[in-house]
Design a protein around this motif. Structure first.
Motif, PDB file in Angstrom:
ATOM      1  N   LEU A  87      -0.069 -23.491  14.780  1.00 51.50           N
ATOM      2  CA  LEU A  87      -0.349 -22.734  13.655  1.00 51.50           C
ATOM      3  C   LEU A  87       0.899 -22.481  13.269  1.00 51.50           C
ATOM      4  N   ASP A  88       1.051 -22.689  11.938  1.00 47.48           N
ATOM      5  CA  ASP A  88       2.405 -22.599  11.548  1.00 47.48           C
ATOM      6  C   ASP A  88       2.460 -21.112  10.419  1.00 47.48           C
ATOM      7  N   VAL A  89       1.176 -21.098   9.847  1.00 41.07           N
ATOM      8  CA  VAL A  89       0.897 -19.845   8.994  1.00 41.07           C
ATOM      9  C   VAL A  89      -0.492 -19.261   8.966  1.00 41.07           C
ATOM     10  N   LEU A  90      -0.272 -17.828   8.930  1.00 42.22           N
ATOM     11  CA  LEU A  90      -1.613 -17.232   8.973  1.00 42.22           C
ATOM     12  C   LEU A  90      -1.506 -16.250   7.674  1.00 42.22           C
ATOM     13  N   VAL A  91      -2.501 -16.708   6.959  1.00 43.01           N
ATOM     14  CA  VAL A  91      -2.702 -15.934   5.675  1.00 43.01           C
ATOM     15  C   VAL A  91      -3.778 -14.903   5.844  1.00 43.01           C
ATOM     16  N   ASN A  92      -3.520 -13.595   5.785  1.00 46.06           N
ATOM     17  CA  ASN A  92      -4.793 -12.832   5.918  1.00 46.06           C
ATOM     18  C   ASN A  92      -5.008 -12.245   4.686  1.00 46.06           C
ATOM     19  N   ASN A  93      -6.002 -12.930   4.129  1.00 44.70           N
ATOM     20  CA  ASN A  93      -6.478 -12.618   2.694  1.00 44.70           C
ATOM     21  C   ASN A  93      -7.645 -12.049   2.424  1.00 44.70           C
ATOM     22  N   VAL A 115     -13.029  -4.729   7.383  1.00 42.17           N
ATOM     23  CA  VAL A 115     -12.922  -5.851   6.633  1.00 42.17           C
ATOM     24  C   VAL A 115     -11.570  -6.069   6.371  1.00 42.17           C
ATOM     25  N   ASP A 116     -10.901  -5.092   5.664  1.00 43.97           N
ATOM     26  CA  ASP A 116      -9.673  -5.396   5.042  1.00 43.97           C
ATOM     27  C   ASP A 116      -8.443  -4.989   6.092  1.00 43.97           C
ATOM     28  N   TYR A 117      -8.498  -4.285   7.075  1.00 47.90           N
ATOM     29  CA  TYR A 117      -7.522  -3.756   7.901  1.00 47.90           C
ATOM     30  C   TYR A 117      -7.873  -4.445   9.320  1.00 47.90           C
ATOM     31  N   LEU A 118      -8.970  -3.962  10.067  1.00 48.07           N
ATOM     32  CA  LEU A 118      -9.052  -4.509  11.504  1.00 48.07           C
ATOM     33  C   LEU A 118      -9.043  -5.883  11.609  1.00 48.07           C
ATOM     34  N   ALA A 119      -9.711  -6.625  10.669  1.00 47.17           N
ATOM     35  CA  ALA A 119      -9.724  -8.106  10.910  1.00 47.17           C
ATOM     36  C   ALA A 119      -8.177  -8.554  10.988  1.00 47.17           C
ATOM     37  N   THR A 120      -7.585  -8.039  10.022  1.00 47.12           N
ATOM     38  CA  THR A 120      -5.990  -8.488   9.831  1.00 47.12           C
ATOM     39  C   THR A 120      -5.340  -7.994  11.188  1.00 47.12           C
ATOM     40  N   TYR A 121      -5.482  -7.029  11.669  1.00 48.53           N
ATOM     41  CA  TYR A 121      -4.862  -6.567  12.842  1.00 48.53           C
ATOM     42  C   TYR A 121      -5.478  -7.229  14.111  1.00 48.53           C
ATOM     43  N   VAL A 152      -2.036 -10.277   2.576  1.00 49.32           N
ATOM     44  CA  VAL A 152      -2.368 -10.091   1.218  1.00 49.32           C
ATOM     45  C   VAL A 152      -2.932  -8.676   1.030  1.00 49.32           C
ATOM     46  N   SER A 153      -1.965  -7.628   0.568  1.00 50.46           N
ATOM     47  CA  SER A 153      -2.138  -6.324   0.333  1.00 50.46           C
ATOM     48  C   SER A 153      -2.516  -5.884  -0.845  1.00 50.46           C
ATOM     49  N   SER A 154      -1.824  -4.507  -1.309  1.00 49.36           N
ATOM     50  CA  SER A 154      -2.199  -4.157  -2.609  1.00 49.36           C
ATOM     51  C   SER A 154      -1.011  -3.200  -3.076  1.00 49.36           C
ATOM     52  N   ALA A 155      -0.757  -3.031  -4.352  1.00 46.58           N
ATOM     53  CA  ALA A 155       0.021  -1.939  -4.858  1.00 46.58           C
ATOM     54  C   ALA A 155      -0.919  -0.435  -4.711  1.00 46.58           C
ATOM     55  N   LYS A 181      -5.372  -0.988   2.784  1.00 53.65           N
ATOM     56  CA  LYS A 181      -4.207  -1.963   2.337  1.00 53.65           C
ATOM     57  C   LYS A 181      -2.882  -1.413   2.624  1.00 53.65           C
ATOM     58  N   LEU A 182      -2.646   0.083   2.798  1.00 54.35           N
ATOM     59  CA  LEU A 182      -1.446   0.517   3.370  1.00 54.35           C
ATOM     60  C   LEU A 182      -1.604   0.348   4.787  1.00 54.35           C
ATOM     61  N   ALA A 183      -2.494   0.361   5.323  1.00 57.73           N
ATOM     62  CA  ALA A 183      -2.569  -0.084   7.031  1.00 57.73           C
ATOM     63  C   ALA A 183      -2.114  -1.396   6.996  1.00 57.73           C
ATOM     64  N   GLN A 184      -2.531  -2.082   6.385  1.00 57.60           N
ATOM     65  CA  GLN A 184      -1.802  -3.473   6.564  1.00 57.60           C
ATOM     66  C   GLN A 184      -0.519  -3.767   6.411  1.00 57.60           C
ATOM     67  N   ILE A 185       0.140  -2.906   5.357  1.00 56.02           N
ATOM     68  CA  ILE A 185       1.720  -2.864   5.243  1.00 56.02           C
ATOM     69  C   ILE A 185       2.185  -2.297   6.633  1.00 56.02           C
ATOM     70  N   MET A 186       1.518  -1.056   7.094  1.00 56.12           N
ATOM     71  CA  MET A 186       2.266  -0.663   8.326  1.00 56.12           C
ATOM     72  C   MET A 186       2.384  -1.558   9.419  1.00 56.12           C
ATOM     73  N   LEU A 187       1.139  -2.291   9.529  1.00 59.62           N
ATOM     74  CA  LEU A 187       1.083  -3.369  10.564  1.00 59.62           C
ATOM     75  C   LEU A 187       2.107  -4.540  10.413  1.00 59.62           C
ATOM     76  N   THR A 188       2.160  -4.882   9.188  1.00 62.55           N
ATOM     77  CA  THR A 188       3.469  -5.728   8.889  1.00 62.55           C
ATOM     78  C   THR A 188       4.619  -5.499   9.377  1.00 62.55           C
ATOM     79  N   PHE A 189       5.081  -3.866   9.148  1.00 64.81           N
ATOM     80  CA  PHE A 189       6.389  -3.584   9.657  1.00 64.81           C
ATOM     81  C   PHE A 189       6.662  -3.596  11.022  1.00 64.81           C
ATOM     82  N   ASP A 190       5.457  -3.200  11.996  1.00 66.66           N
ATOM     83  CA  ASP A 190       5.552  -3.107  13.263  1.00 66.66           C
ATOM     84  C   ASP A 190       5.639  -4.614  13.705  1.00 66.66           C
TER      85      ASP A 190
END
Length: 291
Positions: A87-93, A115-121, A152-155, A181-190
């Motif tokens: 798997l080369d790329v995972l797009v959490n959309n 749906v928006d965060y825990l699935a991404t996690y 795929v997060s949000s402003a 959406k902020l939680a997604q970004i927090m996960l991204t950084f870690d």
């Protein structure tokens, strides 16, 4: 810098049967990528595969069904995918927008957060070993071949109140969406920091504002084209100029500053602990196989 093109990549797109995910699938299928397309409706998934094949001739397309309102189904999806060779790329959309009334998941959790965060996690954590193995097997001394995670997060971002993350005391649809959406970004950084030396980049983006998708048009006025969002997302998926960029948040195509809570290490640790508690999935730990 990697020289690999989309036709040499295996890419998972969640939420691929509608909106941005569907349009992204069309673009990447036309470029010859091997696509794993996720959705919750098998009939829509089958129709998408037929449509993509008919329009692009690409026969390296598969559909995976899972309803992200169920933690068991998210885990089962990850388990099926973890058995793949690469798997080369995972797009959490995949995600839902601003809801007008509170809803609970099959697990009794606030639905937007699940749906928006825990699935991404869950998918990010459970597929980390496969992504790292893929990067390792494709790497050379002169051309590291990073795998990528694109969230795929949000402003639209709101801080999490850790005393009421599931909004049991006071539910608000905008808060539910923006905190997820902020939680997604927090996960991204870690996650980016964990994988920095393991050939996997992790980035998040706000693809465009109020695109004409079903999670937007019932409440908001359209401001951006779907093509704009696809272009900005596809850039993080395939563009060699960002192959070594990791731990970044983009507003469209530009690096941007997320909400200040995303840079609070203590808050990110609390979110990790909460995520593990709610899903039963621990955040990955080193050592992973370095590349």
């Amino acid at each position: 810098m990697t020289t690999h093109e989309p036709h040499d990549q295996t890419i998972l797109i969640t939420g691929a049967t509608d909106g941005l995910g569907r349009a992204l699938a069309h673009r990447l299928a036309a470029q010859g990528a091997t696509l794993i397309l996720h959705g919750r409706n098998p009939a829509k998934g089958k129709a998408l595969l037929t449509e993509l094949h008919d329009r692009t001739g690409n026969d390296r397309l598969t559909f995976e069904q899972a309803d992200f309102a169920s933690i068991d189904q998210i885990r089962a999806l990850a388990d099926r995918l973890a058995g793949r060779d690469r798997l080369d790329v995972l797009v959490n959309n995949a995600g839902i927008g601003v809801e007008t009334a509170p809803q609970r998941s099959a697990d009794g959790l606030e639905l937007t957060f699940q749906v928006d965060y825990l699935a991404t996690y869950m998918l990010s954590c459970l597929l980390t070993p496969l992504l790292a193995r893929t990067a390792a097997t494709r790497s050379t001394t002169t051309h590291p071949a990073p795998a990528r995670i694109v969230n795929v997060s949000s402003a639209g971002q709101s801080p999490l109140d850790f005393d009421d993350v599931l909004l049991e005391r006071h539910w608000d649809g905008v808060q539910a969406y923006c905190q997820a959406k902020l939680a997604q970004i927090m996960l991204t950084f870690d996650h980016a920091e964990l994988l920095r030396d393991h050939g996997v980049t992790v980035n998040a983006l706000h693809p465009a504002s109020y695109m004409p998708t079903k999670i937007v048009t019932h409440l908001f006025t359209v401001q951006s084209t779907l093509e704009e969002g696809v272009t900005n997302t596809a850039r993080l998926v395939t563009d060699p100029t960002v192959a070594e960029v990791t731990g970044a948040y983009f507003n469209r195509a530009r690096p941007a500053r997320a909400h200040h809570q995303a840079y609070d290490a203590a808050a990110r640790t609390r979110l990790q602990e909460l995520s593990r508690h709610l899903t039963g999935v621990p955040f990955p730990t080193a050592p992973l196989q370095a590349v």
